[in-house]
Design a protein around this motif. Sequence first.
Motif, short mmCIF file in Angstrom:
data_model
loop_
_atom_site.label_atom_id
_atom_site.label_comp_id
_atom_site.label_asym_id
_atom_site.label_seq_id
_atom_site.Cartn_x
_atom_site.Cartn_y
_atom_site.Cartn_z
N GLY A 251 0.80 -1.22 0.00
CA GLY A 251 0.00 0.00 0.00
C GLY A 251 0.83 1.27 0.00
O GLY A 251 0.34 2.34 0.35
N TRP A 252 2.09 1.16 -0.41
CA TRP A 252 2.99 2.32 -0.46
C TRP A 252 2.93 2.93 -1.85
O TRP A 252 3.82 2.72 -2.69
CB TRP A 252 4.40 1.91 -0.09
CG TRP A 252 4.54 1.34 1.30
CD1 TRP A 252 3.80 1.65 2.40
CD2 TRP A 252 5.48 0.34 1.73
NE1 TRP A 252 4.22 0.92 3.47
CE2 TRP A 252 5.25 0.11 3.10
CE3 TRP A 252 6.48 -0.37 1.08
CZ2 TRP A 252 5.98 -0.80 3.84
CZ3 TRP A 252 7.23 -1.28 1.82
CH2 TRP A 252 6.99 -1.49 3.18
N SER A 253 1.88 3.70 -2.11
CA SER A 253 1.64 4.23 -3.46
C SER A 253 2.78 5.08 -3.98
O SER A 253 3.16 4.95 -5.14
CB SER A 253 0.34 5.06 -3.47
OG SER A 253 -0.75 4.25 -3.16
N ALA A 254 3.31 5.94 -3.15
CA ALA A 254 4.38 6.84 -3.61
C ALA A 254 5.63 6.04 -4.00
O ALA A 254 6.27 6.33 -5.02
CB ALA A 254 4.72 7.87 -2.53
N LEU A 255 5.95 5.02 -3.22
CA LEU A 255 7.13 4.21 -3.53
C LEU A 255 6.89 3.34 -4.76
O LEU A 255 7.78 3.16 -5.59
CB LEU A 255 7.49 3.36 -2.30
CG LEU A 255 8.88 2.77 -2.24
CD1 LEU A 255 9.96 3.81 -2.48
CD2 LEU A 255 9.10 2.10 -0.88
N PHE B 111 -1.44 7.66 -11.96
CA PHE B 111 -2.55 7.27 -11.08
C PHE B 111 -2.08 7.16 -9.63
O PHE B 111 -2.72 7.70 -8.71
CB PHE B 111 -3.16 5.94 -11.55
CG PHE B 111 -4.17 5.39 -10.59
CD1 PHE B 111 -5.46 5.90 -10.55
CD2 PHE B 111 -3.81 4.37 -9.71
CE1 PHE B 111 -6.38 5.40 -9.63
CE2 PHE B 111 -4.74 3.86 -8.81
CZ PHE B 111 -6.03 4.38 -8.77
N LEU B 112 -0.98 6.48 -9.40
CA LEU B 112 -0.48 6.29 -8.04
C LEU B 112 -0.05 7.61 -7.40
O LEU B 112 -0.25 7.82 -6.20
CB LEU B 112 0.68 5.30 -8.04
CG LEU B 112 0.30 3.84 -8.31
CD1 LEU B 112 1.55 3.00 -8.56
CD2 LEU B 112 -0.52 3.27 -7.17
N ARG B 113 0.54 8.48 -8.20
CA ARG B 113 0.95 9.79 -7.66
C ARG B 113 -0.27 10.62 -7.29
O ARG B 113 -0.27 11.31 -6.27
CB ARG B 113 1.84 10.53 -8.67
CG ARG B 113 3.20 9.89 -8.78
CD ARG B 113 4.31 10.88 -8.67
NE ARG B 113 5.56 10.21 -8.42
CZ ARG B 113 6.56 10.13 -9.28
NH1 ARG B 113 6.46 10.72 -10.45
NH2 ARG B 113 7.66 9.51 -8.96
N GLN B 114 -1.30 10.56 -8.12
CA GLN B 114 -2.53 11.28 -7.80
C GLN B 114 -3.13 10.72 -6.51
O GLN B 114 -3.56 11.47 -5.64
CB GLN B 114 -3.53 11.18 -8.95
CG GLN B 114 -3.14 12.00 -10.15
CD GLN B 114 -4.00 11.70 -11.38
OE1 GLN B 114 -4.46 10.59 -11.58
NE2 GLN B 114 -4.17 12.71 -12.22
N GLU B 115 -3.13 9.40 -6.41
CA GLU B 115 -3.68 8.72 -5.24
C GLU B 115 -2.94 9.11 -3.96
O GLU B 115 -3.53 9.22 -2.90
CB GLU B 115 -3.59 7.21 -5.46
CG GLU B 115 -4.18 6.36 -4.38
CD GLU B 115 -4.05 4.88 -4.69
OE1 GLU B 115 -3.03 4.27 -4.28
OE2 GLU B 115 -4.94 4.34 -5.36
N SER B 116 -1.63 9.30 -4.06
CA SER B 116 -0.83 9.61 -2.87
C SER B 116 -0.70 11.10 -2.61
O SER B 116 -0.01 11.50 -1.68
CB SER B 116 0.55 8.96 -2.98
OG SER B 116 1.30 9.54 -4.03
N GLY B 117 -1.36 11.92 -3.44
CA GLY B 117 -1.33 13.37 -3.20
C GLY B 117 -0.02 14.03 -3.56
O GLY B 117 0.39 14.99 -2.90
N ALA B 118 0.63 13.54 -4.59
CA ALA B 118 1.92 14.10 -5.01
C ALA B 118 1.74 15.54 -5.48
O ALA B 118 0.67 15.93 -5.94
CB ALA B 118 2.50 13.26 -6.15
N PRO B 119 2.81 16.33 -5.38
CA PRO B 119 2.74 17.73 -5.84
C PRO B 119 2.54 17.80 -7.36
O PRO B 119 2.88 16.87 -8.10
CB PRO B 119 4.09 18.32 -5.44
CG PRO B 119 4.95 17.19 -5.03
CD PRO B 119 4.11 16.00 -4.79
N GLU B 120 2.00 18.91 -7.79
CA GLU B 120 1.69 19.13 -9.20
C GLU B 120 2.92 18.96 -10.09
O GLU B 120 2.82 18.44 -11.20
CB GLU B 120 1.09 20.53 -9.38
CG GLU B 120 0.61 20.82 -10.77
CD GLU B 120 -0.57 19.96 -11.20
OE1 GLU B 120 -0.71 19.73 -12.42
OE2 GLU B 120 -1.36 19.51 -10.34
#
Length: 175
Positions: free
Chosen positions: A108-112, A142-151
């Motif tokens: 569940g480590w989306s960012a990684l 998709f994963l970056r969006q899910e983890s709230g990554a910066p624009e």
Amino acid sequence: MSFIHGYDPDTMREIVDPAQCKERLAEIGEQRSLVSMLERVWLLKVLGETEEALTLSEQSVRFARMAGTRKDLLRARILHATVVQARGAYAAAHQELTTCAEEAEGQGWSALAAFALQHRGRVSFDAAEYEDARSDFKRTLFLRQESGAPESQLQNVLLAIDLCDRRRAQTAVAS
């Protein structure tokens, strides 16, 4: 401080200031913390010192395995795979990044997972497998969006997808 000043629009390689990277390497010296080892690996890789980067990345994986967390170990393995990629061993890099991405997603480590998939996409791109690269970049987005990554991270992935589309079109025209 970010050492990345942008990305080459044709290769997706990081654009860095070599003098700034060498200065940082000198500052770090021979520090033995995992963070400093990983930073040295990355700096050596972007400076083209892939032999030294490979040796140090192997040491950092062993160090993370003995003294780090599972996330630390995944980060070290991903960075090691990028060094392997820089040395032209695309199949080995792709396999390692696949394993890392699967483990990160399973935890569940989306960012990684996104980090591993982005690099696997770059491996596919370097190997002229643009459809596979595009697929990895789409999943990364998709994963970056899910983890709230910066624009800025989302924009970099969108640019990578666009570059894959352009390369696929060029390849289709050439054949």
